[in-house]
Structures are given as structure tokens and as C-alpha cells.
Design a protein around this motif. Sequence first.
Motif, PDB file in Angstrom:
ATOM      1  N   PRO A 118       0.817  -1.225   0.000  1.00  0.00           N
ATOM      2  CA  PRO A 118       0.000   0.000   0.000  1.00  0.00           C
ATOM      3  C   PRO A 118       0.853   1.278   0.000  1.00  0.00           C
ATOM      4  CG  PRO A 118      -0.852  -1.568   1.600  1.00  0.00           C
ATOM      5  CD  PRO A 118       0.463  -2.110   1.104  1.00  0.00           C
ATOM      6  N   ASP A 119       1.980   1.256   0.719  1.00  0.00           N
ATOM      7  CA  ASP A 119       2.859   2.429   0.729  1.00  0.00           C
ATOM      8  C   ASP A 119       3.505   2.647  -0.636  1.00  0.00           C
ATOM      9  OD1 ASP A 119       2.287   3.107   3.323  1.00  0.00           O
ATOM     10  OD2 ASP A 119       4.113   2.199   4.159  1.00  0.00           O
ATOM     11  N   ARG A 120       3.891   1.561  -1.342  1.00  0.00           N
ATOM     12  CA  ARG A 120       4.445   1.702  -2.697  1.00  0.00           C
ATOM     13  C   ARG A 120       3.403   2.317  -3.630  1.00  0.00           C
ATOM     14  NH1 ARG A 120       7.228  -3.159  -1.529  1.00  0.00           N
ATOM     15  NH2 ARG A 120       5.568  -4.433  -2.395  1.00  0.00           N
ATOM     16  N   GLU A 121       2.161   1.867  -3.529  1.00  0.00           N
ATOM     17  CA  GLU A 121       1.105   2.404  -4.387  1.00  0.00           C
ATOM     18  C   GLU A 121       0.845   3.874  -4.064  1.00  0.00           C
ATOM     19  OE1 GLU A 121      -1.562   3.191  -7.199  1.00  0.00           O
ATOM     20  OE2 GLU A 121      -0.156   1.523  -7.135  1.00  0.00           O
ATOM     21  N   ARG A 122       0.844   4.225  -2.786  1.00  0.00           N
ATOM     22  CA  ARG A 122       0.653   5.614  -2.380  1.00  0.00           C
ATOM     23  C   ARG A 122       1.821   6.475  -2.888  1.00  0.00           C
ATOM     24  NH1 ARG A 122      -1.622   4.402   1.946  1.00  0.00           N
ATOM     25  NH2 ARG A 122       0.207   3.877   3.156  1.00  0.00           N
ATOM     26  N   PHE A 123       3.032   5.946  -2.792  1.00  0.00           N
ATOM     27  CA  PHE A 123       4.225   6.651  -3.282  1.00  0.00           C
ATOM     28  C   PHE A 123       4.116   6.869  -4.794  1.00  0.00           C
ATOM     29  CE2 PHE A 123       8.729   6.582  -4.721  1.00  0.00           C
ATOM     30  CZ  PHE A 123       9.182   7.689  -4.035  1.00  0.00           C
ATOM     31  N   ARG A 124       3.736   5.807  -5.542  1.00  0.00           N
ATOM     32  CA  ARG A 124       3.576   5.913  -6.991  1.00  0.00           C
ATOM     33  C   ARG A 124       2.531   6.964  -7.349  1.00  0.00           C
ATOM     34  NH1 ARG A 124       0.399   5.729 -10.560  1.00  0.00           N
ATOM     35  NH2 ARG A 124      -1.245   4.972  -9.225  1.00  0.00           N
ATOM     36  N   ALA A 125       1.395   6.929  -6.671  1.00  0.00           N
ATOM     37  CA  ALA A 125       0.320   7.884  -6.951  1.00  0.00           C
ATOM     38  C   ALA A 125       0.756   9.315  -6.620  1.00  0.00           C
ATOM     39  CB  ALA A 125      -0.928   7.506  -6.163  1.00  0.00           C
ATOM     40  N   THR A 126       1.476   9.479  -5.531  1.00  0.00           N
ATOM     41  CA  THR A 126       1.950  10.810  -5.145  1.00  0.00           C
ATOM     42  C   THR A 126       2.961  11.342  -6.155  1.00  0.00           C
ATOM     43  OG1 THR A 126       1.557  10.315  -2.818  1.00  0.00           O
ATOM     44  CG2 THR A 126       3.052  12.138  -3.296  1.00  0.00           C
ATOM     45  N   MET A 127       3.887  10.480  -6.596  1.00  0.00           N
ATOM     46  CA  MET A 127       4.843  10.903  -7.625  1.00  0.00           C
ATOM     47  C   MET A 127       4.125  11.327  -8.893  1.00  0.00           C
ATOM     48  SD  MET A 127       8.153   8.393  -7.507  1.00  0.00           S
ATOM     49  CE  MET A 127       7.162   6.981  -7.949  1.00  0.00           C
ATOM     50  N   ALA A 128       3.140  10.527  -9.314  1.00  0.00           N
ATOM     51  CA  ALA A 128       2.390  10.848 -10.533  1.00  0.00           C
ATOM     52  C   ALA A 128       1.673  12.186 -10.386  1.00  0.00           C
ATOM     53  CB  ALA A 128       1.390   9.727 -10.838  1.00  0.00           C
ATOM     54  N   GLU A 129       1.143  12.441  -9.219  1.00  0.00           N
ATOM     55  CA  GLU A 129       0.449  13.701  -8.965  1.00  0.00           C
ATOM     56  C   GLU A 129       1.422  14.888  -9.039  1.00  0.00           C
ATOM     57  OE1 GLU A 129      -2.107  15.587  -5.300  1.00  0.00           O
ATOM     58  OE2 GLU A 129      -2.190  13.426  -5.613  1.00  0.00           O
ATOM     59  N   ILE A 130       2.588  14.729  -8.445  1.00  0.00           N
ATOM     60  CA  ILE A 130       3.594  15.794  -8.468  1.00  0.00           C
ATOM     61  C   ILE A 130       4.042  16.061  -9.899  1.00  0.00           C
ATOM     62  CG2 ILE A 130       5.963  16.407  -7.807  1.00  0.00           C
ATOM     63  CD1 ILE A 130       5.405  14.858  -5.152  1.00  0.00           C
ATOM     64  N   VAL A 131       4.347  14.994 -10.638  1.00  0.00           N
ATOM     65  CA  VAL A 131       4.797  15.158 -12.022  1.00  0.00           C
ATOM     66  C   VAL A 131       3.719  15.807 -12.873  1.00  0.00           C
ATOM     67  CG1 VAL A 131       5.471  13.893 -14.107  1.00  0.00           C
ATOM     68  CG2 VAL A 131       6.509  13.306 -11.910  1.00  0.00           C
ATOM     69  N   ALA A 132       2.468  15.378 -12.692  1.00  0.00           N
ATOM     70  CA  ALA A 132       1.375  15.960 -13.465  1.00  0.00           C
ATOM     71  C   ALA A 132       1.187  17.439 -13.126  1.00  0.00           C
ATOM     72  CB  ALA A 132       0.086  15.191 -13.210  1.00  0.00           C
ATOM     73  N   ALA A 133       1.314  17.790 -11.862  1.00  0.00           N
ATOM     74  CA  ALA A 133       1.117  19.175 -11.442  1.00  0.00           C
ATOM     75  C   ALA A 133       2.264  20.075 -11.905  1.00  0.00           C
ATOM     76  CB  ALA A 133       0.982  19.252  -9.918  1.00  0.00           C
ATOM     77  N   CYS A 134       3.472  19.542 -11.873  1.00  0.00           N
ATOM     78  CA  CYS A 134       4.641  20.360 -12.204  1.00  0.00           C
ATOM     79  C   CYS A 134       5.021  20.270 -13.668  1.00  0.00           C
ATOM     80  CB  CYS A 134       5.841  19.927 -11.362  1.00  0.00           C
ATOM     81  SG  CYS A 134       5.588  20.189  -9.602  1.00  0.00           S
ATOM     82  N   GLY A 135       4.731  19.168 -14.278  1.00  0.00           N
ATOM     83  CA  GLY A 135       5.153  18.964 -15.666  1.00  0.00           C
ATOM     84  C   GLY A 135       6.649  18.871 -15.736  1.00  0.00           C
ATOM     85  N   THR A 136       7.150  18.614 -16.926  1.00  0.00           N
ATOM     86  CA  THR A 136       8.586  18.496 -17.101  1.00  0.00           C
ATOM     87  C   THR A 136       9.143  19.608 -17.953  1.00  0.00           C
ATOM     88  OG1 THR A 136       8.294  17.059 -19.005  1.00  0.00           O
ATOM     89  CG2 THR A 136       8.536  15.981 -16.853  1.00  0.00           C
TER      90      THR A 136
END
Length: 158
Positions: free
Chosen positions: A136-154
Amino acid sequence: MNDRGRETALEPQTAHASPMDAATGLVRLSGLVQAVYQRVSERHELTPVQARLLCVLLDGPRGMAELAGCFGVEKAALTGLMNRAERRGLALRSSVPGDRRAVQVTLTDEGREAALAFHAEMGQEMARLLAPLTEPDRERFRATMAEIVAACGTGHPC
């Protein structure tokens, strides 16, 4: 700790270490990931930038201008990287049908094999970094990373 008395990228901090803030954690995590990327690149006889180029090209041909944007360099600076990749038989430049001035880059069969092998090993190494986390922590980490990347873009398409 390893035999030299230092923590390695895959060893947890000792229990007496103070909690770190998010910024420090992100910087340390970035350093761990970059160190793994460097080691895996070396094992595959690639520079980190060559490995990145090959992985970007796994999605298909890219124009030189697009690749320059991916790497944050001018097209002229990308030429040296492409010269080395072509000499090693990893990638090819070719003209774009219908646009005489445009050049696209594709992987050779050898380049595709190298990219897939590198990508697979990086996946294994990143899984090792996340191994101490529960599922569950890996999934939460993955989802949080995806959210950060989506919000910030590259800032670029790669």
C-alpha cells in the motif's frame, strides 16, 4: 552499513537519524536514483545521457529538434551525442519524408536491445529501492509521484 562504514543507496538510515523534511528527502532520493542510473549505465557500457537517449527513442522516432528540447540543449549540442550513438550502431539519423530540412532519429536493432536491457535493469533496481515499503505504501508513493509530475510537468515532451 557496508564494510567501509558508509550507508549505501539500498541501506536504510540508522534508527538514531533525525527525521528529514520533504525537501531534504527529495534531494537525497534524487541522489540515490542518479547513483543507480549511473551504475546501471556503466554496466551496459553507456553514458547516462546515452541511456536516456535510447530510452526516449524506445517510444519511436523523434526529431532532432524534439530531442534537443528533451535534453534541454540546442540542436547543435545534440549532434555530438548522435555522432557517438551512430558510431556505436545504436541509433540512426534519417531525413523526414516531405521535409528536406527535418531529421529524425530511430533506434537500430542493437540500440533497441540495449535500451530494453537498460530499462529492465533500471526497473529492477528501482524496485529494490522501494522494497522496504509495504505494497500500500508503494502504491501511495507511486500515486503521489504521478500527482507531483502531473502538477509540475517536465517542461518538455520526454
